[in-house]
Scaffold this motif. Structure first.
Motif, short mmCIF file in Angstrom:
data_model
loop_
_atom_site.label_atom_id
_atom_site.label_comp_id
_atom_site.label_asym_id
_atom_site.label_seq_id
_atom_site.Cartn_x
_atom_site.Cartn_y
_atom_site.Cartn_z
N TYR A 45 0.82 -1.21 0.00
CA TYR A 45 0.00 0.00 0.00
C TYR A 45 0.86 1.27 0.00
N ASN A 46 1.96 1.26 0.73
CA ASN A 46 2.84 2.45 0.84
C ASN A 46 4.17 2.23 0.15
N SER A 47 4.90 3.31 -0.05
CA SER A 47 6.27 3.25 -0.56
C SER A 47 7.16 2.55 0.45
N ASN A 48 8.33 2.14 -0.01
CA ASN A 48 9.35 1.50 0.83
C ASN A 48 8.85 0.22 1.49
N LEU A 49 8.00 -0.52 0.79
CA LEU A 49 7.47 -1.80 1.26
C LEU A 49 6.79 -1.66 2.62
N ALA A 94 1.93 1.36 -3.95
CA ALA A 94 3.05 2.29 -4.04
C ALA A 94 4.40 1.59 -4.20
N SER A 95 4.51 0.33 -3.78
CA SER A 95 5.77 -0.40 -3.90
C SER A 95 5.49 -1.89 -4.06
N ALA A 96 6.52 -2.65 -4.43
CA ALA A 96 6.33 -4.08 -4.67
C ALA A 96 7.64 -4.84 -4.50
N ARG A 97 7.49 -6.15 -4.31
CA ARG A 97 8.65 -7.03 -4.21
C ARG A 97 8.35 -8.30 -4.98
N THR A 123 13.26 -5.86 -5.40
CA THR A 123 12.50 -4.92 -4.59
C THR A 123 12.42 -3.56 -5.27
N VAL A 124 11.22 -3.00 -5.34
CA VAL A 124 11.00 -1.67 -5.86
C VAL A 124 10.37 -0.85 -4.75
N ASN A 125 11.13 0.09 -4.20
CA ASN A 125 10.66 0.87 -3.05
C ASN A 125 9.57 1.87 -3.42
#
Length: 142
Positions: A45-49, A94-97, A123-125
């Motif tokens: 849901y948010n940035s930076n995992l 907002a982010s994903a792994r 990982t994409v922050n």
């Protein structure tokens, strides 16, 4: 190593019928935490995992219309963390792994695997092309 690329994608690569076959599994088993399971893509849901997450193991044609066994429902965040708990996954990431060793996770702006795309390896922050505008997902080989 994290890799993201924004790209416009023309025609869809799969049909709704092929994506719907595993919707049930994505809907019911996407909140399992165990990283050794089939669900190697995790969207946050948010940035930076940060914030709540949802695991995805199979292609999703439309995050807001996933076969749940009795009809169609939206995929929602799992409810393990406070931020984003219970919110729809569609247009809220907002982010994903991606922990898959072979395939790249492709997160699309539009339903049906269309539109701008973030290709996720590792990982994409913070998502780029699909930040809070994500509607479908599939595994691809690049």
């Amino acid at each position: 190593m994290a890799v993201t690329m924004a790209a416009a994608v023309g025609a869809g690569m799969a049909t709704p019928a092929s994506a719907a076959g595993n919707d049930y599994n994505n809907y019911w088993f996407g909140c399992n935490y165990d990283s050794s399971n089939t669900f190697k893509f995790r969207i946050f849901y948010n940035s930076n995992l940060a914030g709540d997450y949802r695991n995805i193991g199979y292609a999703v044609y439309d995050f807001d219309s996933v076969e749940d066994g009795t009809g169609y429902s939206p995929l929602t965040y799992c409810g393990f963390r406070s931020s984003g708990s219970g919110q729809h996954v569609k247009n809220n990431a907002a982010s994903a792994r991606n922990s898959h060793a072979t395939y790249t996770g492709a997160l699309y702006y539009n339903s049906g695997y269309k539109g701008a795309t973030d290709y996720i390896v590792g990982t994409v922050n913070q998502l780029d092309a699909t930040y809070n505008e994500n509607a479908s997902f599939q595994w691809v080989s690049l």
